[in-house]
Write a protein that holds these residues in place. Structure first.
Motif, PDB file in Angstrom:
ATOM      1  N   ILE A  45    -106.621   2.103  11.038  1.00 31.09           N
ATOM      2  CA  ILE A  45    -106.305   3.197  11.963  1.00 31.09           C
ATOM      3  C   ILE A  45    -106.923   2.938  13.332  1.00 31.09           C
ATOM      4  CG2 ILE A  45    -106.744   5.650  12.469  1.00 31.09           C
ATOM      5  CD1 ILE A  45    -104.712   5.417  10.313  1.00 31.09           C
ATOM      6  N   TYR A  70    -114.999   6.310   7.141  1.00 30.15           N
ATOM      7  CA  TYR A  70    -113.758   5.534   6.992  1.00 30.15           C
ATOM      8  C   TYR A  70    -114.093   4.062   7.204  1.00 30.15           C
ATOM      9  CZ  TYR A  70    -108.666   5.105   6.931  1.00 30.15           C
ATOM     10  OH  TYR A  70    -107.359   4.814   6.578  1.00 30.15           O
ATOM     11  N   PHE A  73    -111.372   1.314  10.956  1.00 28.36           N
ATOM     12  CA  PHE A  73    -110.796   1.982  12.104  1.00 28.36           C
ATOM     13  C   PHE A  73    -111.467   1.520  13.402  1.00 28.36           C
ATOM     14  CE2 PHE A  73    -114.534   4.544  11.504  1.00 28.36           C
ATOM     15  CZ  PHE A  73    -114.816   5.161  12.714  1.00 28.36           C
ATOM     16  N   TYR A 130    -101.317   2.039  12.742  1.00 29.76           N
ATOM     17  CA  TYR A 130    -101.281   3.499  12.609  1.00 29.76           C
ATOM     18  C   TYR A 130    -102.256   4.123  13.592  1.00 29.76           C
ATOM     19  CZ  TYR A 130     -98.448   2.900   8.445  1.00 29.76           C
ATOM     20  OH  TYR A 130     -97.430   2.559   7.580  1.00 29.76           O
ATOM     21  N   LEU A 132    -104.056   7.605  15.463  1.00 27.70           N
ATOM     22  CA  LEU A 132    -104.424   9.021  15.439  1.00 27.70           C
ATOM     23  C   LEU A 132    -104.845   9.429  16.844  1.00 27.70           C
ATOM     24  CD1 LEU A 132    -106.534   9.600  12.181  1.00 27.70           C
ATOM     25  CD2 LEU A 132    -104.145  10.184  12.602  1.00 27.70           C
ATOM     26  N   SER A 150    -104.836  10.264   7.703  1.00 28.68           N
ATOM     27  CA  SER A 150    -104.161   9.010   7.350  1.00 28.68           C
ATOM     28  C   SER A 150    -103.622   9.028   5.925  1.00 28.68           C
ATOM     29  CB  SER A 150    -105.116   7.825   7.524  1.00 28.68           C
ATOM     30  OG  SER A 150    -106.217   7.925   6.645  1.00 28.68           O
ATOM     31  N   PHE A 153     -99.792   9.312   5.598  1.00 33.34           N
ATOM     32  CA  PHE A 153     -98.895   8.215   5.949  1.00 33.34           C
ATOM     33  C   PHE A 153     -98.384   7.545   4.672  1.00 33.34           C
ATOM     34  CE2 PHE A 153    -101.345   7.933  10.083  1.00 33.34           C
ATOM     35  CZ  PHE A 153    -100.259   8.245  10.897  1.00 33.34           C
ATOM     36  N   GLY A 207    -100.778  12.155  14.527  1.00 40.14           N
ATOM     37  CA  GLY A 207    -100.782  10.753  14.125  1.00 40.14           C
ATOM     38  C   GLY A 207     -99.376  10.196  14.025  1.00 40.14           C
ATOM     39  N   LYS A 209     -97.167   6.072  13.532  1.00 36.41           N
ATOM     40  CA  LYS A 209     -97.159   4.611  13.508  1.00 36.41           C
ATOM     41  C   LYS A 209     -96.725   4.095  14.870  1.00 36.41           C
ATOM     42  CE  LYS A 209     -95.648   0.769  10.563  1.00 36.41           C
ATOM     43  NZ  LYS A 209     -94.779   0.360   9.437  1.00 36.41           N
TER      44      LYS A 209
END
Length: 371
Positions: A45, A70, A73, A130, A132, A150, A153, A207, A209
Motif C-alpha cells: 500500500i 502494517y 506500506f 494500491y 490510500l 486495504s 481490495f 482508496g 488501485k
C-alpha cells in the motif's frame, strides 16, 4: 380553495412516499446492513497525503500514519508549495521514517493552486499498486486503519470508500450540525454504493488501485475545477463491479471540524459546486431527495395553517419521522454518531435551509478553493 388544498394534500402524500423510499429502501441498504468482518491481506500500500500550509497538523498526524500496524506500506508526502514550515517538517520525517517519500511541488503557472496537479505527481511517485488517501488534517482512528481499508481490495474491487468523520466538540451546536451532515452524506454514498450506483467518496478516507487513476486519465476531465479530486474522480471511475465500502470503526479517519459558521459555509460551497458536474442520474437522485426534504416542511405548513385534514397531515409527518429516525439512527450507530440523532428534527431543518442558502449564493459567486 378546498380543491387546491385537496390537490396539495395528495402532493404531500407523494412527498412522504418519496421520503420513505429514500430512508427505508435506499438508505436502509446501509443502515440495516450487518457489521463488517475483515480479513487482513497485507497487500503493498502507498498512503498519499497532500499538504499545503499544514505545519501543525502534519507534526501531529504523520507519526500516527507511520506507526500503523502494517507490514508493507510507504507514505508519500506531497508538499504543495507551502509557504509555512510544512516542507521542513516533512524533510525531518523523511530522515526519521525509512518508508516515507517526499514529493515537492513548486508553484506552476498552468496549475497554480491546483491540488489535483500535486496529487497526480504523488500518485506517479508511489511505488505500490494500491493507494490510500487521507488529508493532512486527518488522523486514523486506529493503528489498523491501513489493514482495515486495504482488506476490502479484491481482484475486482479496486475502489474502497471509507468514512471521514469529525471530532466531537462539547456544547457546540455547530459541531453537531456538521457531524449530522457528514453522517447523512456518508449514509447516502454508502447506500448508493451498496445499490451498485456509487457516486462519490471523500478524500479524507479513500482508496483505489493505481490502474483506476490512469484508466480515466487521472483528473484530466475536470482538471480546471480546483475541487473534486475525490468525489468527481469517484463519480467518473466507480462502478458496481469495482467499488467496495469500509465501515468498521477501525477504518475511520477523523479531523477537526470547522468552528465558525462562516468557514463551514465556505467549505460547503466548495462541495456543492462540484456536484453540478456529477453524472445525470446522480444529480437527479440528489436533487429529488433534497427537494422532497424541503417540500416536506413547506407543504404541510400550508395545509396545517388552514387546518385542512390536519389529522392525516400530522399522521404523515409522524410516520415519516419514525422511519427516517430509525433508518438514520442505525446508520449513526455504525458510524459512531449516535449523539447527533437526539437533535435530529432541529438539525435537519437547519441543514435543509442552509443548503438552500448555499445553492443560492453559489449561483451569484464562485466559492474559494484549495489554500
Amino acid at each position: 380553495m378546498a380543491q387546491f388544498l385537496l390537490i396539495l394534500l395528495y402532493f404531500f402524500i407523494g412527498i412522504v412516499v418519496v421520503q420513505i423510499i429514500y430512508y427505508l429502501f435506499i438508505f436502509g441498504k446501509f443502515s440495516f446492513a450487518k457489521p463488517q468482518e475483515s480479513t487482513f491481506k497485507h497487500i503493498p500500500i502507498s498512503v498519499i497525503v497532500c499538504a499545503k500550509n499544514e505545519e501543525e497538523n502534519v507534526k501531529k498526524y504523520i507519526p500516527l500514519l507511520a506507526e500503523q500496524n502494517y507490514s508493507n506500506f510507504e507514505i508519500i508526502l506531497i508538499d504543495d508549495a507551502s509557504s509555512d514550515e510544512t516542507l521542513e517538517v516533512f524533510e525531518k520525517f523523511e530522515k526519521q521514517y525509512p518508508n516515507l517519500k517526499l514529493v515537492k511541488v513548486a508553484n506552476n503557472e498552468a496549475f497554480w493552486g491546483n491540488k489535483k496537479f500535486a496529487l497526480t505527481l504523488g500518485i506517479k511517485a508511489a511505488t505500490k499498486e494500491y493507494l490510500l488517501f487521507t488529508d493532512a488534517d486527518c488522523y486514523p482512528n486506529s493503528t489498523n486503519w491501513i489493514a482495515e481499508m486495504s482488506s476490502h481490495f479484491t481482484l475486482h474491487k479496486t475502489i474502497v470508500l471509507g468514512y471521514g468523520g469529525y471530532e466531537k466538540i462539547k456544547n457546540s451546536f455547530l459541531n453537531k450540525l456538521i457531524r449530522f451532515e457528514t453522517l447523512l452524506t456518508a449514509t447516502q454514498y454508502f447506500s448508493w454504493a451498496k445499490l451498485g450506483k456509487p457516486y462519490m467518496g471523500v478524500g479524507r478516507n479513500l482508496g483505489y488501485k493505481k490502474d483506476e487513476f490512469f484508466n480515466v486519465n487521472g483528473f484530466i476531465n475536470h482538471i480546471k475545477l480546483r475541487s473534486g479530486d475525490d468525489d468527481l474522480f469517484i463519480n467518473e471511475a466507480a462502478t458496481k463491479q469495482n467499488t467496495a465500502i469500509a465501515y468498521n470503526p477501525e477504518s475511520f479517519t477523523y479531523s477537526d471540524a470547522k468552528t465558525s459558521y462562516k468557514s463551514w459555509i465556505m467549505q460547503k460551497r466548495r462541495h456543492v459546486s462540484t456536484a453540478n458536474h456529477y453524472k445525470s442520474f446522480d444529480k437527479i437522485q440528489l436533487v429529488l431527495f433534497y427537494i422532497s426534504q424541503l417540500l416536506f416542511f413547506i407543504v404541510p405548513t400550508v395545509l396545517l395553517s388552514f387546518q385542512f385534514q390536519w389529522i392525516i397531515v400530522i399522521s404523515l409527518i409522524v410516520l415519516r419521522y419514525i422511519i427516517s429516525w430509525i433508518s438514520l439512527g442505525y446508520s449513526a450507530g455504525k458510524l459512531n454518531e449516535k449523539d447527533v440523532m437526539y437533535w435530529f428534527p432541529i438539525l435537519e431543518i437547519i441543514l435543509i435551509f442552509t443548503q438552500l442558502n448555499v445553492f443560492i449564493r453559489n449561483i451569484f459567486s464562485k466559492p474559494i478553493t484549495w489554500k
